[in-house]
Design an enzyme around this catalytic site. Structure first.
Site, PDB file in Angstrom:
ATOM      1  N   CYS A 194       7.078  19.602 -16.848  1.00 22.16           N
ATOM      2  CA  CYS A 194       7.498  18.354 -17.669  1.00 22.16           C
ATOM      3  C   CYS A 194       7.422  18.774 -19.085  1.00 22.16           C
ATOM      4  O   CYS A 194       6.504  18.233 -19.826  1.00 22.16           O
ATOM      5  CB  CYS A 194       6.447  17.628 -16.930  1.00 22.16           C
ATOM      6  SG  CYS A 194       6.615  17.279 -15.359  1.00 22.16           S
ATOM      7  N   GLU A 195       8.219  19.492 -19.596  1.00 24.44           N
ATOM      8  CA  GLU A 195       8.369  19.585 -21.131  1.00 24.44           C
ATOM      9  C   GLU A 195       9.769  19.990 -21.393  1.00 24.44           C
ATOM     10  O   GLU A 195      10.416  20.970 -20.499  1.00 24.44           O
ATOM     11  CB  GLU A 195       7.504  20.874 -21.295  1.00 24.44           C
ATOM     12  CG  GLU A 195       6.081  21.062 -21.115  1.00 24.44           C
ATOM     13  CD  GLU A 195       5.259  21.010 -22.450  1.00 24.44           C
ATOM     14  OE1 GLU A 195       5.919  20.692 -23.567  1.00 24.44           O
ATOM     15  OE2 GLU A 195       3.977  20.608 -22.345  1.00 24.44           O
TER      16      GLU A 195
ATOM     17  N   ARG B 216       8.752  33.264 -22.597  1.00 24.92           N
ATOM     18  CA  ARG B 216       9.240  33.789 -24.056  1.00 24.92           C
ATOM     19  C   ARG B 216      10.517  33.130 -24.340  1.00 24.92           C
ATOM     20  O   ARG B 216      10.424  32.879 -25.618  1.00 24.92           O
ATOM     21  CB  ARG B 216       9.755  35.409 -23.880  1.00 24.92           C
ATOM     22  CG  ARG B 216       8.514  36.132 -23.230  1.00 24.92           C
ATOM     23  CD  ARG B 216       8.962  37.713 -23.442  1.00 24.92           C
ATOM     24  NE  ARG B 216       9.173  38.130 -25.111  1.00 24.92           N
ATOM     25  CZ  ARG B 216      10.183  38.278 -25.367  1.00 24.92           C
ATOM     26  NH1 ARG B 216      11.274  38.308 -24.635  1.00 24.92           N
ATOM     27  NH2 ARG B 216      10.408  38.487 -26.729  1.00 24.92           N
TER      28      ARG B 216
ATOM     29  N   GLY C  55       5.678  48.621 -30.960  1.00 22.49           N
ATOM     30  CA  GLY C  55       6.632  47.774 -31.653  1.00 22.49           C
ATOM     31  C   GLY C  55       8.109  48.182 -31.427  1.00 22.49           C
ATOM     32  O   GLY C  55       8.894  47.389 -32.201  1.00 22.49           O
TER      33      GLY C  55
ATOM     34  N   TYR D 182       5.586  41.322 -21.204  1.00 21.33           N
ATOM     35  CA  TYR D 182       5.300  39.976 -21.849  1.00 21.33           C
ATOM     36  C   TYR D 182       5.817  38.776 -21.064  1.00 21.33           C
ATOM     37  O   TYR D 182       6.092  37.809 -21.309  1.00 21.33           O
ATOM     38  CB  TYR D 182       5.387  39.622 -23.298  1.00 21.33           C
ATOM     39  CG  TYR D 182       4.986  40.707 -24.190  1.00 21.33           C
ATOM     40  CD1 TYR D 182       3.702  40.834 -24.301  1.00 21.33           C
ATOM     41  CD2 TYR D 182       5.867  41.650 -24.757  1.00 21.33           C
ATOM     42  CE1 TYR D 182       3.511  41.902 -24.925  1.00 21.33           C
ATOM     43  CE2 TYR D 182       5.386  42.745 -25.289  1.00 21.33           C
ATOM     44  CZ  TYR D 182       4.087  42.954 -25.590  1.00 21.33           C
ATOM     45  OH  TYR D 182       3.502  43.861 -26.256  1.00 21.33           O
TER      46      TYR D 182
ATOM     47  N   PRO E 187       3.141  52.082 -27.415  1.00 16.12           N
ATOM     48  CA  PRO E 187       4.220  51.150 -26.950  1.00 16.12           C
ATOM     49  C   PRO E 187       4.074  50.372 -25.642  1.00 16.12           C
ATOM     50  O   PRO E 187       3.484  50.731 -24.928  1.00 16.12           O
ATOM     51  CB  PRO E 187       5.487  52.364 -26.507  1.00 16.12           C
ATOM     52  CG  PRO E 187       4.386  53.405 -26.153  1.00 16.12           C
ATOM     53  CD  PRO E 187       3.257  53.476 -27.169  1.00 16.12           C
ATOM     54  N   GLY E 188       4.472  49.141 -25.731  1.00 13.38           N
ATOM     55  CA  GLY E 188       4.431  48.404 -24.538  1.00 13.38           C
ATOM     56  C   GLY E 188       5.878  48.027 -23.823  1.00 13.38           C
ATOM     57  O   GLY E 188       6.196  48.376 -23.115  1.00 13.38           O
TER      58      GLY E 188
END
Ligand code: LLP
Length: 418
Positions: A343-344, A312, A239, A371, A274-275
């Site tokens: 297409c968004e 993200r 975190g 991520y 931890p990441g």
């Protein structure tokens, strides 16, 4: 310090010009710095030196085998949330005995697999999961080491999608009922209680929520000890946040010191997961400007990376620094939305960015090592980018670019009508 910095008028990853990587491997492409990865991990190790600890890197942040191997070689343990991640740890030569299994929905096959390979412990998130672990461990005639993940109802003050320690979140066992669940666990024949676990969210930029969660968890540890249930470790999860723009998260050393102060000398092993703080700023995403277009008042830089490669910004409104690999003296500076080909309308990497660019220029999207690739998809039938690891003045391809053939692999047409 950043290992992606400007030198001789262009951006480098350690000793390799990012432009050379783009020339060799094309774009979009993820690039990681081995040195950055190692330094971030070592910062945890140094801060914890002399204590009983286990640093379990959260595989979900970046699960490339080469990344896992770099960390395994430094002595890392791993935090996994699926059988797939466990298989990756094994394939990378990681130590399953230093692996903790988190996650709210472990299924019976995953639990059995983890028991068979021998992990450090299960971070159990419900009574229902505890019963399944007991049943499978009994069938395998083994004992399952567990810690219960408690939900301390502490506000991590992070994005609502990545806050996990509030009662309204699906995670963990309510800290008020956890004592009862521990008492029940202590009566189960094939369960070995070894710890208490808690993870309140991701991208925390203050120490205080961690300490609040730690205090509540320690109170539970004491209550358990009074009842004769002695845990050996306390797992405070992951975190710790990173700097994307102007955030000022505490340095790893300060965070660890504050935690160790509170732990005192209770004789507990400290486990951390931890990441992001290890991989986010150890990676960038390279993307090429395909088209420049203007719709009235608005300028768009259409690039070849999209939300399928890096979700993200679309999912959390995350801000990532975007800069060209080299300044383009022939292009006027304008304010651009940097958007992908998907297409968004939500397909953007950055909004309102001042850039002096032309089609063909290559941009570096910073802080993309966590991520990024792990959350990528094949939406719009887009093959996922390659991953390259830089080590000093060498670049290594650590994952090939996907091919369209591979995307269609395993799909079958219906049989022709008779
Ligand atoms: N342990 C557990 C049980 C977790 O759920 C997580 C992250 C971690 C450790 C690692 O947390 P870190 O040190 O990376 O903050 N996709 C989101 C982040 C999701 C985090 C999920 N859990 C993002 O891109 O911001």
């Amino acid at each position: 310090m950043s290992y992606f910095a400007c030198s001789k008028g262009q951006l480098y990853a350690e000793g390799v010009a990012l432009a050379d990587i783009a020339a060799q491997h094309g774009t979009p492409a993820y690039v990681y710095s081995k040195k950055a990865l190692s330094e971030h991990f070592l910062a945890y190790q140094v801060a914890l030196a002399g204590t009983s600890n286990l640093i379990c890197y959260a595989v979900k942040a970046n699960s490339n085998l080469a990344v896992l191997k770099v960390l395994a070689d430094l002595g890392a343990g791993f935090d996994i949330v699926s059988a797939g991640e466990l298989q990756r740890v094994i394939a990378a030569g990681g130590d399953t005995g230093k692996t903790v299994f988190s996650g709210v929905g472990k299924n019976a096959e995953e639990i059995e697999y983890a028991l068979k390979v021998g992990i450090h412990c299960f971070n159990v998130e419900s009574e229902s999961e505890l019963e399944v672990i007991q049943r499978i461990a009994a069938r395998l005639d083994t004992k399952a080491a567990v810690s219960l993940r408690v939900n301390p109802d502490v506000d991590a003050q992070s994005h609502p999608y990545i806050s996990t320690g509030l009662k309204e979140n699906k995670f963990g066992i309510d800290i008020d009922t956890a004592f009862g669940v521990y008492q029940h666990a202590a009566e189960l024949s094939h369960i070995d209680i070894i710890g208490v676990d808690c993870h309140i969210g991701s991208q925390l930029t203050e120490i205080s929520p961690f300490l609040e969660a730690l205090e509540l968890t320690l109170a539970l540890v004491d209550k358990l000890a009074n009842a004769g249930i002695n845990v050996k470790h306390l797992d405070l999860g992951g975190g710790l946040g990173v700097r994307y723009k102007d955030e000022c998260p505490p340095p790893i050393g300060d965070y660890i010191r504050a935690v160790l102060d509170k732990l005192n000398d209770r004789g507990l092993t400290l486990i951390l997961e931890p990441g992001r703080s290890i991989t986010a700023n150890a990676g960038v995403l390279l993307t090429r400007v395909e088209h420049i277009k203007n719709n009235g008042d608005k300028n768009f830089a259409v690039v070849d990376a999209a939300m399928n490669d890096m979700i993200r910004p679309a999912l959390y409104d995350a801000w990532l620094n975007i800069e060209p690999l080299r300044p383009n003296e022939n292009a006027p500076e304008k304010i651009y939305d940097v958007v992908g080909p998907v297409c968004e309308t939500g397909d953007f990497l950055g909004k309102q960015r001042a850039l002096a660019i032309m089609p063909g220029d290559i941009l570096c999207v910073h802080s993309a090592g966590a991520y990024g690739f792990t959350m990528s998809s094949n939406y719009n039938s887009r093959p996922r980018p390659p991953e390259i690891m830089v080590d000093g003045s060498n670049m290594h391809l650590i994952r090939e670019r996907e091919t369209i053939e591979r995307l269609m692999h395993g799909e079958h047409l219906l049989p022709e009508p008779e």
